[in-house]
Design a protein around this motif. Structure first.
Motif, PDB file in Angstrom:
ATOM      1  N   UNK A   1       0.831  -1.203   0.000  1.00  0.00           N
ATOM      2  CA  UNK A   1       0.000   0.000   0.000  1.00  0.00           C
ATOM      3  C   UNK A   1       0.868   1.257   0.000  1.00  0.00           C
ATOM      4  N   UNK A   2       1.935   1.253   0.782  1.00  0.00           N
ATOM      5  CA  UNK A   2       2.830   2.412   0.839  1.00  0.00           C
ATOM      6  C   UNK A   2       3.456   2.689  -0.525  1.00  0.00           C
ATOM      7  N   UNK A   3       3.874   1.630  -1.221  1.00  0.00           N
ATOM      8  CA  UNK A   3       4.474   1.804  -2.549  1.00  0.00           C
ATOM      9  C   UNK A   3       3.434   2.315  -3.535  1.00  0.00           C
ATOM     10  N   UNK A   4       2.222   1.768  -3.467  1.00  0.00           N
ATOM     11  CA  UNK A   4       1.149   2.224  -4.354  1.00  0.00           C
ATOM     12  C   UNK A   4       0.914   3.717  -4.202  1.00  0.00           C
ATOM     13  N   UNK A   5       0.803   4.176  -2.942  1.00  0.00           N
ATOM     14  CA  UNK A   5       0.537   5.595  -2.698  1.00  0.00           C
ATOM     15  C   UNK A   5       1.689   6.471  -3.181  1.00  0.00           C
ATOM     16  N   UNK A   6       2.928   6.049  -2.903  1.00  0.00           N
ATOM     17  CA  UNK A   6       4.086   6.866  -3.265  1.00  0.00           C
ATOM     18  C   UNK A   6       4.259   6.954  -4.776  1.00  0.00           C
ATOM     19  N   UNK A   7       4.054   5.846  -5.485  1.00  0.00           N
ATOM     20  CA  UNK A   7       4.168   5.869  -6.946  1.00  0.00           C
ATOM     21  C   UNK A   7       3.099   6.777  -7.539  1.00  0.00           C
TER      22      UNK A   7
END
Length: 250
Positions: free
Chosen positions: A38-44
């Motif tokens: 989820x963190x990677x999804x939001x940051x990308x």
């Protein structure tokens, strides 16, 4: 441009047409995996200004656990998302790669789909003399970019930046705040490299001659079996092909 290659992901991120959907293939079995996805999804999404949108199968799968044919259904719906996506992001972490991720990677490569391999694990193959991080059978595929991020060194660099602001006797809350800040910075650094890898792989051409680019997608309706052709209808496949062609990702 048809050969798999590593890319310098330290350069700036460019912006052009979009958005693109990216199927995120990787582990979803631990708290670490579920939360980090989820963190990677939001940051990308944030750092690409909404240009790149990750699709996480974990949310859909959590709603499908009560289906009587859950194993076949989850497999088919995951493969359907691979077919639909503009790009595949394959998370290749661990001493042994996640088998489901490898199957999804194989599906994407059979379609000639743009793919970014992301490895944040600096360990090599276990019990061998090979220095490669993973099995050679998943290396050197066309239209593929490999990103290897040494997470431990990234964290060491961030700690070096934070350390001057922290004394030896800082309160627990101050230390914890710094650690949480390092989490965000490390995920943002990872996302920047993923974005640069996606930008690079979009520019790569399909390994298939033009006359085969649609044919391989038509054939994939039938290769998985287990009623996959009923889930991926001919009309939807035609819409997918037209969208991917428009985005330059067919």
């Amino acid at each position: 441009m048809n050969e798999s290659k590593a890319v310098d992901t330290t350069s700036g991120v460019t912006n052009s047409v979009g958005p693109y959907t990216i199927y995120s293939a990787g582990g979803l079995f631990t708290q670490h995996e579920l939360g980090t996805n989820v963190l990677i999804k939001e940051a990308v999404w944030r750092l690409s200004n909404g240009k790149f949108q990750l699709i996480l199968p974990q949310f859909r799968e959590l709603l499908e656990l009560d289906k009587p044919d859950v194993e076949a259904y989850i497999r088919n719906t995951d493969l359907l998302e691979v077919v639909r996506a503009d790009i595949l992001l394959a998370r290749f972490d661990g001493l042994e790669l996640d088998s489901g991720t490898v199957v999804e990677f194989g599906m994407a490569k059979s379609l000639g789909k743009p793919t970014v391999i992301l490895r944040c694990d600096f360990r090599g193959l276990s019990g061998t003399e090979w220095t490669d991080p993973y099995n050679l059978m998943v290396k050197n595929w066309p239209r593929t970019v490999e990103i290897h991020l040494h997470s431990f060194m990234v964290w060491a660099g961030l700690l070096t930046e934070e350390r001057p602001a922290l004394g030896d006797n800082e309160p627990f809350q101050a230390t914890m705040k710094a650690e949480l800040g390092m989490v965000k910075k490390s995920v943002d650094e990872l996302a920047k490299q993923v974005i640069a890898g996606i930008e690079a792989v979009i520019k790569m051409e399909s390994p298939y001659p033009p006359e085969y680019q649609e044919v391989v997608y038509e054939a994939v309706r039938f290769s998985p079996g287990s009623s996959f052709d009923q889930l991926l209808t001919a009309s939807e496949l035609d819409e997918i092909i037209q969208r991917l062609r428009k985005n330059g990702t067919l």
